[in-house]
Design an enzyme around this catalytic site. Sequence first.
Site, short mmCIF file in Angstrom:
data_model
loop_
_atom_site.label_atom_id
_atom_site.label_comp_id
_atom_site.label_asym_id
_atom_site.label_seq_id
_atom_site.Cartn_x
_atom_site.Cartn_y
_atom_site.Cartn_z
N HIS A 57 -71.34 24.11 -41.82
CA HIS A 57 -71.14 23.65 -43.00
C HIS A 57 -71.09 21.92 -42.13
O HIS A 57 -69.86 22.64 -40.86
CB HIS A 57 -69.52 24.53 -43.10
CG HIS A 57 -68.66 23.85 -43.96
ND1 HIS A 57 -68.23 24.50 -45.29
CD2 HIS A 57 -68.02 22.66 -44.00
CE1 HIS A 57 -67.10 23.70 -45.89
NE2 HIS A 57 -67.21 22.35 -45.41
N HIS A 59 -70.44 16.71 -43.12
CA HIS A 59 -70.06 16.20 -44.25
C HIS A 59 -70.74 15.76 -43.53
O HIS A 59 -70.18 14.39 -42.95
CB HIS A 59 -69.17 16.05 -44.42
CG HIS A 59 -68.40 17.07 -44.97
ND1 HIS A 59 -67.98 17.57 -46.56
CD2 HIS A 59 -67.41 18.78 -44.67
CE1 HIS A 59 -66.95 18.39 -47.23
NE2 HIS A 59 -67.69 18.51 -45.77
N GLN A 152 -66.55 16.38 -54.91
CA GLN A 152 -65.00 16.25 -53.59
C GLN A 152 -64.23 15.90 -54.22
O GLN A 152 -63.26 16.47 -54.13
CB GLN A 152 -65.30 15.12 -52.57
CG GLN A 152 -64.55 14.33 -51.95
CD GLN A 152 -64.42 14.82 -50.82
OE1 GLN A 152 -64.62 15.32 -50.03
NE2 GLN A 152 -62.91 16.18 -50.55
N HIS A 210 -66.28 24.66 -50.63
CA HIS A 210 -64.82 24.58 -49.90
C HIS A 210 -63.81 25.59 -51.18
O HIS A 210 -63.46 25.40 -52.05
CB HIS A 210 -64.45 23.58 -50.46
CG HIS A 210 -65.36 22.50 -49.26
ND1 HIS A 210 -66.48 22.49 -49.16
CD2 HIS A 210 -65.04 21.89 -47.75
CE1 HIS A 210 -67.08 21.76 -48.26
NE2 HIS A 210 -65.82 21.43 -47.62
N GLU A 213 -58.89 25.67 -49.49
CA GLU A 213 -58.30 24.99 -48.02
C GLU A 213 -57.10 24.26 -48.11
O GLU A 213 -56.87 22.95 -48.94
CB GLU A 213 -59.94 23.77 -47.66
CG GLU A 213 -59.99 23.63 -46.66
CD GLU A 213 -60.17 21.67 -45.94
OE1 GLU A 213 -60.88 21.93 -46.79
OE2 GLU A 213 -60.18 21.39 -44.88
FE FE2 Z 1 -65.99 21.22 -45.39
#
Ligand code: FE2
Length: 429
Positions: A57, A59, A152, A210, A213
């Site tokens: 994981h 970015h 996102q 995701h 979170e």
């Molecule tokens: Fe992330």
Amino acid sequence: MFDLIVKNANLTDGRIGVDIACNGGKIVAVEANITGEARDTIDAEGYLVSPPFVDPHFHMDATLSLGTPRTNVSGTLLEGIGLWGELKPIQSVDDIIERALNYCDLAAAKGIGAIRSHVDTCDDELKGVQALLEVREKVKDILDLQLVAFPQDGLLRDPTAMENTIRALEMGVDVVGGIPHFERTMSEGAKSVRLLCEIAEQRGLMVDMHCDESDDPHSRHIETLAYEAQRLGLQGRVAGSHLTSMHSMDNYYVSKLIPLIAEAGVHAIPNPLINIMLQGRHDTYPKRRGQTRVRELRDAGITVGFGSDCMMDPWYSLGKADMLDVAFMGLHVGQLSSRADMDWCFDAVTVNSAKIMGLSGYGFAKGCDANFIILQADDKIEAIRLRAHRLAVVRHGTIISKAHPITHTILRRGSSRLINEARLENPSV
Ligand code: FE2
């Protein structure tokens, strides 16, 4: 004639003092006292030899952007997302490529052999996708880069996210991502999970979302993800990343939820450095840790791999591409302190994450890819304790990074002493 022989290796699978012979990019033998010529030979000197670290994981489109256009003042996840929204329009494809290549060089030197990176698809130009597809090709001699199409700003909340996410998959992005807790409502979040899992099922792709979170004990998207994985026959191909809300959930509800996750074959990817940094920010005291229920998930038979998530970006100012830092933090926050638990934490940044990513040819079996690292430590627990120095990184049977063991010379009155912290029982090395 072998391409490479590694002598006197202690393997992470428990074998002691063996040699590893490599040819044509593959491991051809692992046994004691291999004889024969080799183009290169490394003496591992009894240090630990492991398959590469695997980061499930990350970015990469945001990494190394710290300070551009400003830093995250509150330190919260939501300010980080807002800041990333400010950075996106002002960065170019070339900017992203340059930063990502720098990161990959560092990661490879730190022994990371595979990375799953989310790439933001809420951008009509898909700059991150263009950049990281190019980077995936450029770095394949040093590591495997797997990309996740990640809306996102919310698949349904962002007006063009669906179209752009599908475009990203058409362009060659490997995995379907999502962020249901960022949709406008819980029901919109559940709908986004269903739509994204259906897209993955139709295209024969893996899913990595995701999920929950947040510190919200009522966030339920991992339940929906497990349901959709079961319904669509995606067992073994789906991962829930973060799952931090599980830390705050009611215990009775979790006693139902964890078996559902296990039954659906859904994997879990906590990100210890980021979870302990970003969660519990609205609490006074006592303050929640936020890391998901690692021990309980693992004990239910769920594959758990630790990810690093961020390095020097809008969410996290620190980081050094070190999966042993990640294991170290996961161990502490999860209170995984027995010998067996600490040993398992090493697996969480190697074999478990390799399984989650679906990597083939990983490990020390004959015929596996000749990808491994030599650590200045005697075993897995020592590697975590020391965040051990990487003495060599081998990729496809070729040494791609090497370093001398770190020792310290301590000067005292009239004498000096050489210390190798991995070999304290033998201080005059
Ligand atoms: Fe992330």
